[in-house]
Design a protein around this motif. Structure first.
Motif, PDB file in Angstrom:
ATOM      1  N   LEU A  11       4.041  -1.628  31.774  1.00  0.00           N
ATOM      2  CA  LEU A  11       5.016  -2.209  32.563  1.00  0.00           C
ATOM      3  C   LEU A  11       6.293  -1.419  32.560  1.00  0.00           C
ATOM      4  CD1 LEU A  11       4.693  -6.001  32.406  1.00  0.00           C
ATOM      5  CD2 LEU A  11       3.710  -4.615  34.147  1.00  0.00           C
ATOM      6  N   SER A  12       6.835  -1.057  33.609  1.00  0.00           N
ATOM      7  CA  SER A  12       7.923  -0.230  33.597  1.00  0.00           C
ATOM      8  C   SER A  12       9.251  -1.021  33.418  1.00  0.00           C
ATOM      9  CB  SER A  12       8.046   0.516  34.993  1.00  0.00           C
ATOM     10  OG  SER A  12       8.340  -0.155  35.933  1.00  0.00           O
ATOM     11  N   PHE A  13      10.344  -0.788  33.149  1.00  0.00           N
ATOM     12  CA  PHE A  13      11.649  -1.430  32.907  1.00  0.00           C
ATOM     13  C   PHE A  13      11.757  -2.248  34.387  1.00  0.00           C
ATOM     14  CE2 PHE A  13      16.118  -2.072  33.433  1.00  0.00           C
ATOM     15  CZ  PHE A  13      16.231  -3.003  32.290  1.00  0.00           C
ATOM     16  N   MET A  57      10.429  -9.229  37.355  1.00  0.00           N
ATOM     17  CA  MET A  57       9.758 -10.481  36.955  1.00  0.00           C
ATOM     18  C   MET A  57      10.728 -11.409  36.338  1.00  0.00           C
ATOM     19  SD  MET A  57       6.130  -9.435  35.464  1.00  0.00           S
ATOM     20  CE  MET A  57       6.618  -8.637  33.979  1.00  0.00           C
ATOM     21  N   ASN A  58      11.742 -10.944  35.881  1.00  0.00           N
ATOM     22  CA  ASN A  58      12.886 -11.790  35.017  1.00  0.00           C
ATOM     23  C   ASN A  58      14.066 -11.841  35.759  1.00  0.00           C
ATOM     24  OD1 ASN A  58      11.277 -12.514  32.695  1.00  0.00           O
ATOM     25  ND2 ASN A  58      11.344 -10.471  32.069  1.00  0.00           N
ATOM     26  N   GLN A  59      14.443 -11.640  37.151  1.00  0.00           N
ATOM     27  CA  GLN A  59      15.544 -11.391  37.620  1.00  0.00           C
ATOM     28  C   GLN A  59      16.072 -13.085  38.018  1.00  0.00           C
ATOM     29  OE1 GLN A  59      15.034  -9.343  41.187  1.00  0.00           O
ATOM     30  NE2 GLN A  59      13.927 -10.860  42.198  1.00  0.00           N
TER      31      GLN A  59
END
Length: 98
Positions: A72-74, A80-82
């Motif tokens: 996964l890229s940054f 996903m975590n926003q």
């Protein structure tokens, strides 16, 4: 649902309480001759390979390609975590690692 360990102990208890030699031989033959069917795959346990080939000098790129995964890229992780709420600040989280 009974876990594997409990099932094994229950089976051992049943075997130890059985005095019928014929039944014990039959159960032994079923377990050791691969006549049991694996309910998850619908195939005989005899069909499963008993050994695996070990590879020497395997390249990391080959391993990654065989696993069929991509990192996964940054940006993907951030997306996903926003909406996640954090109880601690970054400094507090880093301090807890030390």
């Amino acid at each position: 649902m009974v876990n594997l360990r409990e099932l094994r102990y229950s089976l051992i208890d049943v075997i130890m309480q059985t005095d019928d030699t014929k039944k014990l031989r039959h159960a032994y033959n079923k377990l050791t001759q691969g006549d049991l069917v694996n309910p998850e795959h619908g195939q005989s346990t005899r069909d499963k390979p008993r050994t695996i080939d070990l590879k020497h000098q395997v390249d990391l790129q080959i391993i990654r390609s065989q696993q069929n995964i991509s990192p996964l890229s940054f940006d993907e992780i951030a997306k996903m975590n926003q909406n996640e709420e954090w109880d601690q600040s970054l400094e507090e989280l880093l301090a807890s690692i030390d």
